[in-house]
Scaffold this motif. Structure first.
Motif, short mmCIF file in Angstrom:
data_model
loop_
_atom_site.label_atom_id
_atom_site.label_comp_id
_atom_site.label_asym_id
_atom_site.label_seq_id
_atom_site.Cartn_x
_atom_site.Cartn_y
_atom_site.Cartn_z
N GLN A 201 0.81 -1.43 -0.21
CA GLN A 201 -0.35 -0.55 -0.07
C GLN A 201 1.17 1.02 0.00
O GLN A 201 1.78 1.22 0.04
N CYS A 202 0.30 2.48 -0.51
CA CYS A 202 1.40 3.75 -0.88
C CYS A 202 1.26 4.14 0.28
O CYS A 202 2.62 4.40 0.80
N ILE A 203 0.56 3.72 1.50
CA ILE A 203 0.91 4.19 2.55
C ILE A 203 2.22 3.57 3.65
O ILE A 203 3.04 4.22 3.96
N THR A 204 2.93 2.84 3.11
CA THR A 204 4.48 1.87 4.18
C THR A 204 4.92 3.23 2.98
O THR A 204 6.07 1.74 3.17
N PHE A 205 5.41 3.72 1.97
CA PHE A 205 6.65 3.36 1.90
C PHE A 205 6.35 5.26 0.52
O PHE A 205 7.19 5.98 0.13
N ALA A 206 5.05 5.17 0.23
CA ALA A 206 5.46 7.19 -0.31
C ALA A 206 5.88 8.57 0.65
O ALA A 206 6.47 9.09 -0.12
N LYS A 225 14.75 7.89 -11.23
CA LYS A 225 13.42 9.28 -11.75
C LYS A 225 12.14 8.45 -11.99
O LYS A 225 11.48 8.91 -12.44
N THR A 226 12.61 8.08 -13.18
CA THR A 226 11.60 7.52 -13.87
C THR A 226 10.57 6.34 -12.79
O THR A 226 9.62 6.94 -13.04
N TYR A 227 11.06 6.06 -12.33
CA TYR A 227 10.20 4.95 -11.38
C TYR A 227 8.72 5.78 -9.87
O TYR A 227 7.97 5.42 -10.00
N ALA A 228 9.81 6.54 -10.18
CA ALA A 228 9.03 7.44 -9.19
C ALA A 228 8.15 8.14 -9.81
O ALA A 228 7.18 7.81 -8.44
N ALA A 229 8.37 8.73 -10.97
CA ALA A 229 6.38 9.20 -11.25
C ALA A 229 6.19 8.44 -11.79
O ALA A 229 5.00 8.83 -11.64
N THR A 230 6.03 7.42 -11.73
CA THR A 230 5.18 6.13 -12.16
C THR A 230 4.37 6.17 -10.71
O THR A 230 3.22 5.95 -10.61
N LEU A 231 5.53 6.01 -9.82
CA LEU A 231 4.56 5.60 -8.19
C LEU A 231 3.95 7.19 -7.91
O LEU A 231 3.11 6.76 -7.30
N ARG A 232 4.47 8.44 -7.95
CA ARG A 232 3.36 9.17 -8.20
C ARG A 232 1.98 8.99 -8.37
O ARG A 232 1.25 9.83 -8.14
N GLN A 233 2.15 8.67 -9.95
CA GLN A 233 0.88 8.63 -10.39
C GLN A 233 -0.07 7.76 -9.33
O GLN A 233 -1.16 7.98 -9.98
N ALA A 234 0.44 6.94 -8.79
CA ALA A 234 -0.64 5.64 -8.01
C ALA A 234 -0.75 6.46 -7.02
O ALA A 234 -1.32 5.87 -6.66
N GLU A 240 -3.50 10.76 4.38
CA GLU A 240 -2.43 10.21 5.39
C GLU A 240 -2.29 8.46 5.31
O GLU A 240 -2.23 8.04 6.16
N ARG A 241 -4.18 7.63 5.03
CA ARG A 241 -3.93 6.25 4.93
C ARG A 241 -4.34 6.07 3.57
O ARG A 241 -5.46 5.89 3.13
N ASP A 242 -3.50 6.49 2.87
CA ASP A 242 -3.20 5.80 0.87
C ASP A 242 -3.28 4.20 1.24
O ASP A 242 -2.25 4.04 0.99
N THR A 243 -3.74 3.44 1.10
CA THR A 243 -4.67 2.18 0.89
C THR A 243 -4.31 2.10 -1.11
O THR A 243 -4.19 0.47 -0.78
N THR A 244 -4.35 2.52 -1.79
CA THR A 244 -3.75 2.23 -3.24
C THR A 244 -2.24 0.91 -2.98
O THR A 244 -1.74 1.01 -2.38
#
Length: 332
Positions: A201-206, A225-234, A240-244
Motif C-alpha cells: 500500500q502507498c502508505i507503507t512507502f510513499a 526518477k522514472t520509476y518515482a514518476a510512475t509511483l507518484r501517479q498511483a 494520511e492513509r492511502d491504501t492504494t
C-alpha cells in the motif's frame, strides 16, 4: 540518539558483519516428515487447499508468504499471529500487521486438517507449509519443510511493534533485527527477494520515498526518477492513509523470479529496506550477482535455506506449547 545507544547499535552491526552467513541450528523435535505417522497426508492437504486459494485469488500467495515472517519474528514461529485479543492488544492488532491478510485461509486449512487428524497439526506448522506452497505456486522453488512446532498462547501488539523490521529501515536497522533472531546478512538479502511477488500500500512507502525523504520534503535521491514518476501517479501526496496497492515487482508481480534483484540493482526497489541492500558490500554483491544471473537456481537453493533458518526461530516443540483446535482462539 544517546551516545550509549549509538555504541550499542554499532557493536551489534559489527557482530553481524563478522558472520558471512547464518546457520540456525535445528531445534530438537523439529524434523522433515514429522507428521508421517500421525497425519501422513498433512502436507498434501495443505497444498491442495493452497492450490484452490491461489487459484481464486493470486494476491493471497504473497500475503500468506508474508504471514510467516510476521509469525516467526514475533515470539518465534508459534502461530501466535492468529490469536485474537478482545481488548485489541494482540499481534494482529499491531501497526505492522494492520494490512496482513490470510487469517481466514489459515483457519480454512486448519479446519480440513482437524477433520482428518484432530489436534495433531499445529497452526504454526500450517503457516510454514502454506508459505512454502505460496512460493511454489508462483513458480518458485519447492523445498522440504521441517515440522513439529507447537502453538504459543501469548500474543502481544507491543512485541510485534518492536520486533518486526519495517519498510523504511536502513541496512543497519535490518541487520540488528535479523541478528536478534539468529539470522545473518545472507538471510537478509535472500529473504528480501520475497518482494518479487505481491503488492504494497502507498502508505507503507510513499511519504519516505516520494515526498518527504528524511523529513526534508524531497524525493529519496536513491530512487530511479522514472520509476518515482510512475509511483507518484498511483500514490498522491498528503493522504494520511492511502491504501492504494502498488506492485512490488512491476515486471512480473506474481512470478517468483529474479525480477526483484534487477529492480533493486536499477534503483527501483520499492521500499527503503529494499534499496538499502546496495549500502552493504556483501548484500550489494549478492543483489548484483542475482540481477545478472541467467538462471534462478542458485537463488532458489539459497531461498530454501533462508526460509528453513527463519522457520527455526524460537520454536516450541515437545511438551512446550499446545496444538490448538482453532487457530484464531481468544487469549483474554
Amino acid at each position: 540518539m544517546a551516545l550509549d545507544g549509538l555504541l550499542v547499535r554499532l557493536l551489534l552491526v559489527m557482530a553481524v558483519a563478522a558472520a558471512v552467513a547464518s546457520g540456525v541450528p535445528a531445534p530438537p523435535g523439529l524434523a522433515v516428515g514429522f507428521y508421517n505417522e500421525s497425519c501422513p497426508h498433512a502436507e498434501e492437504m495443505v497444498f491442495a487447499e493452497m492450490q484452490e486459494i491461489v487459484r481464486k485469488d493470486v494476491t493471497l500467495a504473497p500475503a500468506l508468504l508474508r504471514f510467516m515472517l510476521h509469525d516467526c519474528f514475533v515470539r518465534g514461529c508459534d502461530g501466535s499471529i492468529m490469536l485474537k485479543s478482545r481488548n485489541g492488544t494482540g499481534e494482529r492488532d499491531s501497526i505492522p500487521s494492520y494490512s496482513l491478510r490470510g487469517y481466514d485461509e489459515i483457519d480454512q486449512i486448519k479446519a480440513k486438517l482437524e477433520k482428518e487428524c484432530p489436534l495433531t497439526v499445529s497452526c504454526a506448522d500450517i503457516i510454514v507449509m502454506a508459505a512454502r506452497d505460496a512460493v511454489f505456486l508462483t513458480n518458485g522453488p519447492w523445498y522440504e519443510v521441517e515440522t513439529g512446532r507447537r502453538d504459543g498462547r501469548v500474543s502481544s501488539d507491543y512485541d510485534a511493534n518492536n520486533d518486526l523490521p519495517g519498510p523504511n529501515n536502513t541496512i543497519v536497522d535490518i541487520k540488528i533485527y535479523f541478528s536478534f533472531k539468529g539470522l545473518g546478512w545472507k538471510d537478509i538479502v535472500v529473504l528480501s527477494g520475497s518482494h518479487t511477488i505481491g503488492r504494497a500500500q502507498c502508505i507503507t512507502f510513499a511519504e519516505d520515498r516520494l515526498y518527504n525523504y528524511t523529513g526534508r520534503g524531497i524525493q529519496d535521491p536513491t530512487l530511479n526518477k522514472t520509476y518515482a514518476a510512475t509511483l507518484r501517479q498511483a500514490c498522491e501526496p498528503g493522504l494520511e492513509r492511502d491504501t492504494t496497492p502498488v506492485e512490488m515487482d512491476p515486471s512480473t508481480p506474481y512470478t517468483f523470479d529474479l525480477g526483484y534483484y534487477r529492480d533493486v540493482a536499477s534503483k527501483k526497489g520499492l521500499f527503503t529496506s529494499d534499496q538499502t541492500l546496495l549500502d552493504d558490500p556483501w548484500t550489494r554483491e549478492y543483489v548484483e550477482r542475482m540481477a545478472a544471473a541467467e538462471s534462478p537456481d542458485e537463488y532458489f537453493r539459497d531461498y530454501a535455506e533462508a526460509m528453513t533458518n527463519m522457520g527455526r526461530i524460537e520454536v516450541l516443540t515437545g511438551d512446550n506449547g499446545e496444538i490448538r483446535e482453532v487457530c484464531t482462539a481468544y487469549v483474554d
